[in-house]
Design a protein around this motif. Sequence first.
Motif, PDB file in Angstrom:
ATOM      1  N   VAL A  49      41.046  12.929  14.872  1.00 16.45           N
ATOM      2  CA  VAL A  49      42.008  14.009  14.853  1.00 16.45           C
ATOM      3  C   VAL A  49      41.450  14.848  13.759  1.00 16.45           C
ATOM      4  N   TRP A  52      46.054  19.133  13.086  1.00 14.76           N
ATOM      5  CA  TRP A  52      47.594  18.723  13.529  1.00 14.76           C
ATOM      6  C   TRP A  52      48.656  19.720  13.101  1.00 14.76           C
ATOM      7  N   GLU A  54      52.692  18.986  12.960  1.00 10.04           N
ATOM      8  CA  GLU A  54      53.785  18.212  13.099  1.00 10.04           C
ATOM      9  C   GLU A  54      54.919  18.448  13.698  1.00 10.04           C
ATOM     10  N   SER A  77      45.841  18.255  22.267  1.00  8.68           N
ATOM     11  CA  SER A  77      47.068  17.194  22.626  1.00  8.68           C
ATOM     12  C   SER A  77      48.052  17.445  22.508  1.00  8.68           C
ATOM     13  N   PHE A  79      52.452  17.064  22.371  1.00 14.44           N
ATOM     14  CA  PHE A  79      53.464  15.792  22.133  1.00 14.44           C
ATOM     15  C   PHE A  79      54.797  16.277  22.419  1.00 14.44           C
ATOM     16  N   TRP A  84      54.385  13.680  16.913  1.00 10.42           N
ATOM     17  CA  TRP A  84      53.515  13.169  17.877  1.00 10.42           C
ATOM     18  C   TRP A  84      53.858  11.903  18.636  1.00 10.42           C
ATOM     19  N   SER A  88      52.935  12.484  26.105  1.00  8.61           N
ATOM     20  CA  SER A  88      51.612  13.274  25.305  1.00  8.61           C
ATOM     21  C   SER A  88      50.734  13.775  26.634  1.00  8.61           C
ATOM     22  N   SER A 105      56.915  20.743  24.409  1.00  9.83           N
ATOM     23  CA  SER A 105      56.182  20.171  23.561  1.00  9.83           C
ATOM     24  C   SER A 105      56.568  20.610  22.208  1.00  9.83           C
ATOM     25  N   SER A 107      54.803  18.828  19.176  1.00 10.81           N
ATOM     26  CA  SER A 107      53.751  18.740  18.090  1.00 10.81           C
ATOM     27  C   SER A 107      52.404  18.599  18.853  1.00 10.81           C
ATOM     28  N   ILE A 108      51.263  19.005  18.032  1.00  7.18           N
ATOM     29  CA  ILE A 108      50.162  19.142  18.615  1.00  7.18           C
ATOM     30  C   ILE A 108      49.106  18.426  17.704  1.00  7.18           C
ATOM     31  N   ARG A 109      47.962  17.821  18.305  1.00 10.90           N
ATOM     32  CA  ARG A 109      46.714  17.348  17.596  1.00 10.90           C
ATOM     33  C   ARG A 109      45.670  18.123  18.247  1.00 10.90           C
TER      34      ARG A 109
END
Length: 111
Positions: A49, A52, A54, A77, A79, A84, A88, A105, A107-109
């Motif tokens: 990762v 990100w 949160e 990606s 979530f 996360w 997902s 959605s 959160s994101i990575r």
Amino acid sequence: MGGTGAKQGGVVTPAALAPVAIMREDRDYRGSTLTYSAEFDCTLTTADVDYWVELITPEDWNDEIGSFIGGRACWVSLFEYRGWAGASSPFMDIDDELGVLDDESSSIRWS
């Protein structure tokens, strides 16, 4: 929006040097945009990762993303919940319709 990009392995904040993703409010790349940017390209593997978020901010964008286009060699990606958690998506570089994560959605990575 203020903030700066983070070096690989850091939190992504809106408005830095180059986009790692342009989020669109609606499917098919329509509607308002939220751009996340960072200083460096992502690595060439999705086994790590690189960046990100949160909890998606500003708050009015949480549970509002309908499509996205990645940038800086990053795969995204999404979530369902903060931190996360929940449903997902796999890492993707572009998605015009998020299925169960459309407007869900939080959160994101990036990898």
